[in-house]
Write a protein that holds these residues in place. Structure first.
Motif, PDB file in Angstrom:
ATOM      1  N   GLY A  85       0.764  -1.233   0.000  1.00 46.68           N
ATOM      2  CA  GLY A  85       0.000   0.000   0.000  1.00 46.68           C
ATOM      3  C   GLY A  85       0.795   1.284   0.000  1.00 46.68           C
ATOM      4  O   GLY A  85       0.200   2.364   0.132  1.00 46.68           O
ATOM      5  N   VAL A  86       2.122   1.227  -0.174  1.00 43.80           N
ATOM      6  CA  VAL A  86       2.910   2.458  -0.093  1.00 43.80           C
ATOM      7  C   VAL A  86       3.445   2.897  -1.458  1.00 43.80           C
ATOM      8  O   VAL A  86       3.999   3.986  -1.555  1.00 43.80           O
ATOM      9  N   ARG A  87       3.292   2.085  -2.474  1.00 44.95           N
ATOM     10  CA  ARG A  87       3.824   2.415  -3.793  1.00 44.95           C
ATOM     11  C   ARG A  87       2.689   2.544  -4.797  1.00 44.95           C
ATOM     12  O   ARG A  87       1.821   1.678  -4.885  1.00 44.95           O
ATOM     13  N   GLU A  88       2.734   3.601  -5.595  1.00 46.39           N
ATOM     14  CA  GLU A  88       1.676   3.870  -6.576  1.00 46.39           C
ATOM     15  C   GLU A  88       1.616   2.797  -7.659  1.00 46.39           C
ATOM     16  O   GLU A  88       0.568   2.547  -8.246  1.00 46.39           O
ATOM     17  N   TRP A  89       2.753   2.146  -7.914  1.00 50.25           N
ATOM     18  CA  TRP A  89       2.774   1.154  -8.969  1.00 50.25           C
ATOM     19  C   TRP A  89       2.225  -0.204  -8.542  1.00 50.25           C
ATOM     20  O   TRP A  89       1.852  -1.015  -9.384  1.00 50.25           O
ATOM     21  N   GLU A  90       2.144  -0.473  -7.253  1.00 53.21           N
ATOM     22  CA  GLU A  90       1.721  -1.804  -6.835  1.00 53.21           C
ATOM     23  C   GLU A  90       0.289  -2.150  -7.241  1.00 53.21           C
ATOM     24  O   GLU A  90       0.038  -3.248  -7.749  1.00 53.21           O
ATOM     25  N   PRO A  91      -0.705  -1.269  -7.051  1.00 53.10           N
ATOM     26  CA  PRO A  91      -2.060  -1.642  -7.483  1.00 53.10           C
ATOM     27  C   PRO A  91      -2.177  -1.864  -8.987  1.00 53.10           C
ATOM     28  O   PRO A  91      -3.050  -2.613  -9.435  1.00 53.10           O
ATOM     29  N   ILE A  92      -1.294  -1.229  -9.768  1.00 50.78           N
ATOM     30  CA  ILE A  92      -1.274  -1.492 -11.217  1.00 50.78           C
ATOM     31  C   ILE A  92      -0.792  -2.909 -11.466  1.00 50.78           C
ATOM     32  O   ILE A  92      -1.372  -3.662 -12.247  1.00 50.78           O
ATOM     33  N   ASN A  93       0.277  -3.301 -10.802  1.00 56.61           N
ATOM     34  CA  ASN A  93       0.786  -4.667 -10.889  1.00 56.61           C
ATOM     35  C   ASN A  93      -0.252  -5.682 -10.426  1.00 56.61           C
ATOM     36  O   ASN A  93      -0.379  -6.771 -10.989  1.00 56.61           O
TER      37      ASN A  93
END
Length: 506
Positions: A85-93
């Motif tokens: 939950g701390v990186r903007e790219w993780e939910p895209i992944n």
């Protein structure tokens, strides 16, 4: 090293910045037609500013967007953060459904439409005030601007499906009435623009100051990819694929690029991406960068690399974070024995500042620490958007879909690529699955993998099988057809309620 001059890039950045108030326009925003087009030099500067849209945005530019929305979405990267939950790219992944407010997605929509507005304004002024430019240059400038407009619209279609069509500069009130158009209609504009580009662009340019400009070969390559993408499956959604079977049209264009003799495969894979061998025979179109702390350097080489790795490489641009978008084990393990592309593409392990040995692999294809700029976001390496090996492999793809050519042609192309990579032995009867795996290894880190999977109808089966294998943290959602495209940014939905509908699934 042939490189677009710092002066010319600075000129583009100056125009880009000074005219930003006039030119920045997303479909729903304020905008006005600028009045600075008075001399031939004004048009030259303004067109350079349209090209600059590829380099500059809130998230770094077109190459960074490929990392954020394409490479991160694919099975090339396992972009699951150490802390959830701390990186903007993780939910895209992770194929999250709550992506409408994601800044990377907003950047793709906003920057492309701001760029389209710049191109539209340029074309409008060229038509009304362009008599200050000689006829031949005016025709070429129109072709360049339409190539770029097509490029920006194609980027939008691949990420969002239906989008609003704006083919002239509009003010806020007018733009607020333009709804999203069917994908087929957007493609008609793209293809018409590229036909103009093909007929109006030269095969090549003279002078290093023009090395950044689009050529007829670039326009043909892009139009071929458009035909192939349109020919892909629909997935039952309003996405980039229309199942129209235009592989023969694509193959014809690719054959023309090959027959032109302007491009060739370099003998050495690593030399394609060498800092001292830019604009080489493999390059058809690229985004140009110059480092030196002038806001002209590339940010993409450091985009997916951890601070720990920078420290290990003795690059003092870090704060000590180990978090990164690591390469997937599935990708790294797919390279055959002796494949030189593996060492050229990855750093497989390193020791961080605390002495910990990090064994998660990182894509470092574009990093050359000895030629770095003044920060981790200031690299002098150009980003190759289209290259000749891709043209050859797209031709093989078209042949496997029934376009003119033989199985022997497909085998020969794939074996050329494998031979350059140092792989012994040859393949016969190459299948589409084998071709896609060869493309994956050849173009790892170049932002092509996700679009390849979507185009070939392999996105769901490939990604879901990979998630089962590689998602050790168990944070990724099963991919369904709706996730082939992204949601419309929340800001676009709320500014003028009911103008746009959200894509299903988000």
């Amino acid at each position: 090293m042939k490189k677009i001059s710092t002066l010319l890039l600075s000129l583009g950045l100056l125009v880009f910045s000074s005219c930003e108030d006039d030119l920045d326009q997303v479909p729903i925003s304020s905008g006005s037609v600028p009045t600075f087009y008075k001399t031939a030099d004004d048009f030259t500067q303004a067109l350079t500013a349209v090209y600059s849209s590829l380099r500059y945005s809130t998230a770094g530019g077109y190459p960074d967007r490929l990392y954020n929305l394409a490479e991160t979405r694919s099975d090339n990267l396992y972009a699951v953060a150490d802390i959830a939950g701390v990186r903007e790219w993780e939910p895209i992944n992770n194929f999250a459904t709550t992506l409408a407010s994601n800044s990377y997605i907003a950047e793709a929509w906003n920057t492309n439409y701001a760029s389209i507005f710049r191109a539209n304004t340029f074309l409008d002024q060229l038509a009304t005030n362009g008599t200050t430019v000689d006829d031949a240059t005016r025709a070429r400038y129109e072709a360049e601007a339409k190539f770029l407009r097509a490029f920006f619209y194609f980027d939008l279609v691949r990420y969002f499906g239906k989008v609003p069509i704006l083919d002239k500069p509009l003010g806020a009130d007018e733009a607020a009435k333009v709804s999203r158009s069917p994908v087929a209609d957007v493609y008609q504009l793209i293809m018409a623009d590229l036909q103009t580009a093909i007929s109006g662009l030269p095969v090549s340019y003279t002078g290093s100051g023009n090395v950044f400009r689009a050529t007829s070969g670039a326009a043909k390559t892009l139009l071929a990819l458009v035909h192939m993408t349109r020919s892909g499956p629909t997935y039952g959604i309003e996405g980039p694929g229309l199942a129209v079977n235009e592989y023969a049209q694509a193959a014809k264009l690719l054959n023309e690029v090959i027959a032109s003799g302007r491009y060739s495969m370099l003998p050495s894979y690593t030399n394609i991406f060498s800092y001292t061998n830019e604009n080489n025979a493999e390059v058809i179109f690229d985004v140009q960068y110059v480092s030196g702390g002038q806001n002209l350097g590339a940010t993409y080489p450091g985009q997916i690399v951890s601070d720990d790795l920078f420290t290990a490489l003795r690059i003092p641009f870090s704060s000590g974070s180990p978090d990164a978008r690591f390469a997937s084990n599935n990708l790294v393990n797919s390279y055959p024995t002796g494949d030189v592309r593996k060492a050229a593409t990855f750093t497989l392990n390193y020791t961080n500042i605390t002495g910990f040995n990090e064994t998660r692999p990182t894509i470092t294809k574009y990093l050359n620490p000895s030629l770095r700029g003044v920060s981790r976001f200031d690299w002098p390496i150009n980003f190759i958007v289209m290259r000749y090996t891709d043209v050859l492999m797209m031709r093989a793809e078209c042949i496997l879909h029934g376009a003119g050519g033989t199985q022997a042609d497909v085998d020969n192309i794939v074996n050329q690529v494998r031979a350059r990579a140092g792989i012994s032995g040859t393949l016969t009867g190459v299948t589409m699955a084998q071709l896609m795996e060869e493309r994956r290894r050849e173009f790892a880190g170049e932002g092509l993998r996700w679009h390849d999977l979507v185009r070939e109808g392999m996105a769901l089966t490939t990604i879901n099988a990979w998630i089962t294998q590689d998602d050790v943290k168990r944070r990724m959602n099963t991919i369904v057809p709706n996730y082939v495209i992204y949601p419309v940014p929340l800001t676009e939905l709320t500014t003028v309620p009911n103008l746009y509908e959200q894509n299903p699934g988000y």
